[in-house]
Design a protein around this motif. Structure first.
Motif, PDB file in Angstrom:
ATOM      1  N   ARG A 509      32.548  79.000  43.046  1.00  0.00           N
ATOM      2  CA  ARG A 509      32.698  78.075  44.175  1.00  0.00           C
ATOM      3  C   ARG A 509      32.839  76.627  43.735  1.00  0.00           C
ATOM      4  O   ARG A 509      33.392  75.800  44.452  1.00  0.00           O
ATOM      5  N   GLY A 510      32.381  76.320  42.550  1.00  0.00           N
ATOM      6  CA  GLY A 510      32.414  74.944  42.070  1.00  0.00           C
ATOM      7  C   GLY A 510      33.803  74.378  41.880  1.00  0.00           C
ATOM      8  O   GLY A 510      33.963  73.164  41.768  1.00  0.00           O
ATOM      9  N   ILE A 511      34.811  75.232  41.812  1.00  0.00           N
ATOM     10  CA  ILE A 511      36.155  74.705  41.587  1.00  0.00           C
ATOM     11  C   ILE A 511      37.125  75.013  42.724  1.00  0.00           C
ATOM     12  O   ILE A 511      38.333  74.973  42.546  1.00  0.00           O
ATOM     13  N   ASP A 516      41.340  75.397  42.841  1.00  0.00           N
ATOM     14  CA  ASP A 516      42.013  76.328  43.745  1.00  0.00           C
ATOM     15  C   ASP A 516      42.901  75.634  44.762  1.00  0.00           C
ATOM     16  O   ASP A 516      44.052  76.014  44.965  1.00  0.00           O
ATOM     17  N   ALA A 517      42.359  74.610  45.397  1.00  0.00           N
ATOM     18  CA  ALA A 517      43.137  73.897  46.414  1.00  0.00           C
ATOM     19  C   ALA A 517      44.388  73.291  45.783  1.00  0.00           C
ATOM     20  O   ALA A 517      45.473  73.308  46.366  1.00  0.00           O
ATOM     21  N   THR A 540      27.137  82.735  41.665  1.00  0.00           N
ATOM     22  CA  THR A 540      26.756  81.934  40.508  1.00  0.00           C
ATOM     23  C   THR A 540      25.541  82.597  39.880  1.00  0.00           C
ATOM     24  O   THR A 540      24.639  83.041  40.595  1.00  0.00           O
ATOM     25  N   VAL A 541      25.536  82.671  38.560  1.00  0.00           N
ATOM     26  CA  VAL A 541      24.410  83.315  37.888  1.00  0.00           C
ATOM     27  C   VAL A 541      23.320  82.281  37.610  1.00  0.00           C
ATOM     28  O   VAL A 541      23.561  81.271  36.955  1.00  0.00           O
ATOM     29  N   LEU A 542      22.141  82.535  38.134  1.00  0.00           N
ATOM     30  CA  LEU A 542      20.999  81.651  37.917  1.00  0.00           C
ATOM     31  C   LEU A 542      19.974  82.363  37.045  1.00  0.00           C
ATOM     32  O   LEU A 542      20.090  83.562  36.791  1.00  0.00           O
ATOM     33  N   THR A 543      18.980  81.618  36.626  1.00  0.00           N
ATOM     34  CA  THR A 543      17.903  82.258  35.880  1.00  0.00           C
ATOM     35  C   THR A 543      17.022  83.035  36.855  1.00  0.00           C
ATOM     36  O   THR A 543      17.167  82.904  38.067  1.00  0.00           O
TER      37      THR A 543
END
Length: 736
Positions: A509-511, A516-517, A540-543
């Motif tokens: 989602r960060g990009i 992407d746009a 997103t992979v978190l701890t």
RNA sequence: GCGCGCGUAGCUCAGUUGGUUAGAGUACUUGCUCGACACGCAAGGGGUCGGAGGUUCGAAUCCUCCCGCGCGCACCA
């Protein structure tokens, strides 16, 4: 390789060597896939940076993409997954600069050319590491089509795109206050900055009859006006007038005691001043504040003074008292001076968001400078329209909002960067622009030309000579062209015909806006078609504690270490097992244990099934056996049912649920129940051979279905024990 | 400030349009080494589904408010 089923499952013995078989088969290349394959499926890989090594985010993205690619390949699609790497301008330049620093070198000592040689050498040395890591995950991308965003051809594509916009009149050069990173010594777009909440101080300063609040008293040296809200009755009498105020005299040497100086400053009315905030009076520092610059554009009669230099230190214009001080030092000094002179009314503590460079973390200094911009309104309209019309589907749909919100309030894109590593602007220009500053958009035609139109190497207006721009393009300008430039654009290639538009793009989602746009409007502008039909935004992979995984925080988990410890398929299993949708993943080691156990289960179930049929030849499992007993009927029906569910899940990018459904079937329905009842059935001579056929059928087809998730173990077993049309499971067709 | 997401067994998470005793993995308990697998099999303990109201014959699932966590955006002077 010979499988030894008398041994327990050992991933080290099974997995190694499988990847080479796939590569040798050529099946990663869609042109070499067997069968007719009329339908085409295309994905482009989000190219990892050449600086990088694989992190969990990559591992997730590429594992899910790979599962999808393998599934589509088995479904009979001519499947292309096009890989590449990104030159990643600022990130790579920073990495190389760091390396040089160890030798005590600085890029300016080397000069542009020598420095770029170093970067290319660095790329040769480190650029392939991430590719090797992708391969050890089992990524089935077509390496024969590997692209790099600084390839010769790709450079041509980037220049072509720039010139296209230029000729449309959408590229302009202007003097603007932009985000400046003094460490990277370059401009940054709004998407390349990150805000962090910090404790700060809020200073109330006397300006003659007025008092105003600011967090940045050092920029006071660059004030050129004061602004109040036009509706604010308190200050109405000052609007449009110059007021006389007592201020710090910056011409007094730093060693001497501060002195007062009388200056005149104009008060203007502008809606940007919020009567509710502070005292309702703001100082206007157009050269060092983007909002103030916008005020200046509405009031061009106000002068601009640049008191901070590109190196992050106070400039000549700040006066000898402050010159050369770092911004924070200057702040301390001027606060002290104002206190001594009684100009400081009070200081309040407060929290505010401070902008930082997304690559190096340095505080952003808004700075007046000459930059190149791309006009966005038309492109944004295209991008909005096509997603609104459903030409591109977002999964999950809610991410559309992030996309629309950005595009609706779009600002022109600052595309020039003052670094060396990247696509140099294909324009010839002279500096500074000779058109008088208007505050609006500069008509640069006389001051810059692109190469082809450069028959007169002098400016028509001021007769200054031209030189190629020193700037390079924002990395994302070139990435924006990826889905078609990687297929050969602007050449009219067969690949472009066959594989564009692509089907699915999967990324974080960060990009969404950063990349992407920009691919969406670029694809529409240059190809006249959307670049991908589906944007699948993954988790997103978190701890485990819910923190962001990051090297610098020490919270990162290295997927390569997990692979070494648990094996490739176990890591893939753990990733997919936890990929339940758009929801973030708190990485849990338990899933790796579960994966390990499941692989062991597959191995042992296979061992049992093969022990039932002593055929020395490869076993045929294509024939669908007829069920005889109730248990036979049940397992056959359950297989059909679950197979359908898996397909449906995969088609909607629900990888975790797909795997879990089949895990459950394989473990409980097949192993716990059918395998057990088969032990009784084979005692009966009438049932023996048919039961064996059912065991083979279910096992063989289960390996097929599990192949997109766990490609190594399934390939190892199937390609050795089963008769396959094309020798490898990867090219088999999905069970019917 | 605005927006989004999330709060379900010790831990990590499922729970599709509201419907029988709320599921999985992992961890735990007990029994079992019987010819696929002890990385196993069988049985089992463990949750007032963040809180408070409401709609309903019926809510983890819908509505309102509150609390907690995370993220994004904002012209934050």
């Amino acid at each position: 390789m010979k499988l030894d089923f008398s041994q327990p499952y050992d991933f080290k013995k099974i997995e190694d060597g499988i990847y080479r078989k796939w590569e040798e088969s050529g099946y990663f290349n869609p042109d070499k896939l067997p069968g007719k394959r009329k339908k085409v499926f295309t994905m482009v890989m989000a190219p990892p940076n050449i600086t990088g090594s694989l992190h969990m985010g990559h591992a997730l993205e590429y594992t899910l993409s790979d599962a999808l690619a393998r599934y589509k390949r088995m479904q009979g699609y001519k499947t292309l997954w096009l890989p590449g790497t990104d030159h990643a301008g600022i990130a790579t330049q920073n990495a190389v600069e760091k390396e040089l620093k160890k030798e005590g070198l600085f890029r300016h000592q080397l000069g542009r050319e020598k420095f770029l040689e170093k970067v290319w050498a660095w790329r040769e040395k480190y650029g392939h590491i991430i590719i090797q890591q992708l391969k050890s995950l089992g990524v089935s991308a077509d390496w024969s089509r590997l692209r790099f965003t600084m390839d010769q051809d790709y450079q041509k594509a980037v220049a072509e795109a720039f010139i296209h916009y230029y000729e449309k009149g959408w590229i302009y050069r202007g003097e603007r206050t932009i985000n400046w990173c003094s460490r990277c010594a370059t401009s940054l777009s709004d998407l390349e900055i990150e805000y962090k909440e910090e404790d700060g101080k809020f200073y109330y300063i006397k300006y003659g009859p007025l008092t105003l609040g600011t967090a940045r008293p050092e920029t006071k040296l660059g004030d050129t006006a004061l602004a109040v809200n036009p509706k604010d009755k308190r200050y109405k009498k000052y609007v449009g007038k110059e007021i006389e105020i007592q201020s710090v005299d910056p011409s007094i040497p730093r060693e001497a005691e501060p002195k007062l100086k009388t200056i005149k400053i104009k008060v203007i009315a502008d809606p940007a001043a919020d009567p509710e905030f502070g005292t309702g009076v703001i100082k206007v520092t157009p050269a060092h504040d983007i909002a103030d610059f916008e005020i200046w554009q509405r009031h061009p009669e106000v002068p601009i003074t640049q008191v901070i230099g590109p190196n992050g230190r106070m400039s000549e214009k700040a006066g000898i008292r402050y010159r050369d001080l770092k911004v924070v030092e200057a702040r301390k000094q001027i606060v002290e001076d104002m206190q001594k002179l009684g100009l400081l009314e009070k200081i309040e503590e407060y929290k505010h968001n401070v902008a930082h460079c997304y690559r190096c973390g340095t505080m952003i200094e808004p700075m007046l400078s000459q930059q190149w911009f791309l006009k966005m309104p038309e492109l944004a309209k295209l991008a909005i329209y096509n997603v609104k019309k459903g030409k591109i589907k977002f999964h999950p749909k809610r991410w559309e909002k992030v996309y629309f919100d950005w595009l609706k309030n779009i600002k022109d894109w600052c595309i020039s960067r003052q670094i060396w590593w990247g696509h140099r602007l294909p324009v010839w220009q002279h500096d500074p622009i000779c058109i008088p500053k208007s505050g609006g958009e500069n008509n640069f035609e006389d001051c810059a030309l692109w190469q082809a139109s450069l028959n007169e190497p002098k400016c028509r207006k001021c007769l200054a000579g031209f030189h190629q721009s020193e700037d390079v393009l924002d990395t994302w300008f070139s990435s924006a062209l990826w889905p078609f430039a990687a297929l050969g654009w602007p050449m009219k290639t067969g690949d472009l015909d066959k594989f564009y538009p692509t089907d699915v793009l999967m990324n974080d989602r960060g990009i969404i806006n950063l990349w992407d746009a920009r691919m969406i409007f670029s694809g529409l502008e240059f190809m006249g078609k959307i670049p991908f039909r589906v944007l699948s935004v993954h988790a997103t992979v978190l701890t485990r504690e819910g923190q962001r995984m990051s090297k610098s925080l020490g919270t990162g988990i290295d997927p390569m270490e997990l692979i070494a410890k648990y094996g490739r398929d176990a890591v893939r299993f753990a990733i997919i097992w936890q990929a339940m949708g758009g929801q973030d993943i708190r990485w849990s080691e338990d899933a790796l244990i579960a994966g390990k156990k499941f692989l062991n289960k597959i191995w042992n179930a296979s061992r049992f099934v093969f022990s039932q049929s002593q055929s020395p030849d490869k076993i045929d499992f294509a024939q669908k056996p007829r069920p005889q007993t109730n248990d036979d009927k049940k397992i056959m029906a359950n297989f059909q049912k679950n197979k359908k569910i898996i397909s449906r899940r995969l088609e909607s990018y629900e990888f975790g649920p797909a795997l879990r459904v089949f895990y459950d079937f394989f473990w409980h329905d097949f192993c716990d129940q059918y395998l057990e009842s088969s032990k009784k059935q084979v005692q009966d001579p009438k049932l023996k051979s048919n039961t064996g056929r059912i065991l083979i059928y279910i096992l063989g087809n289960s390996l097929k279905i599990l192949h997109p998730f766990l490609p190594h173990i399934t390939e190892a077993i199937a390609s050795e024990k089963f008769g396959l049309k094309n020798n490898l499971l990867i090219a088999e067709s999905w069970p019917r």
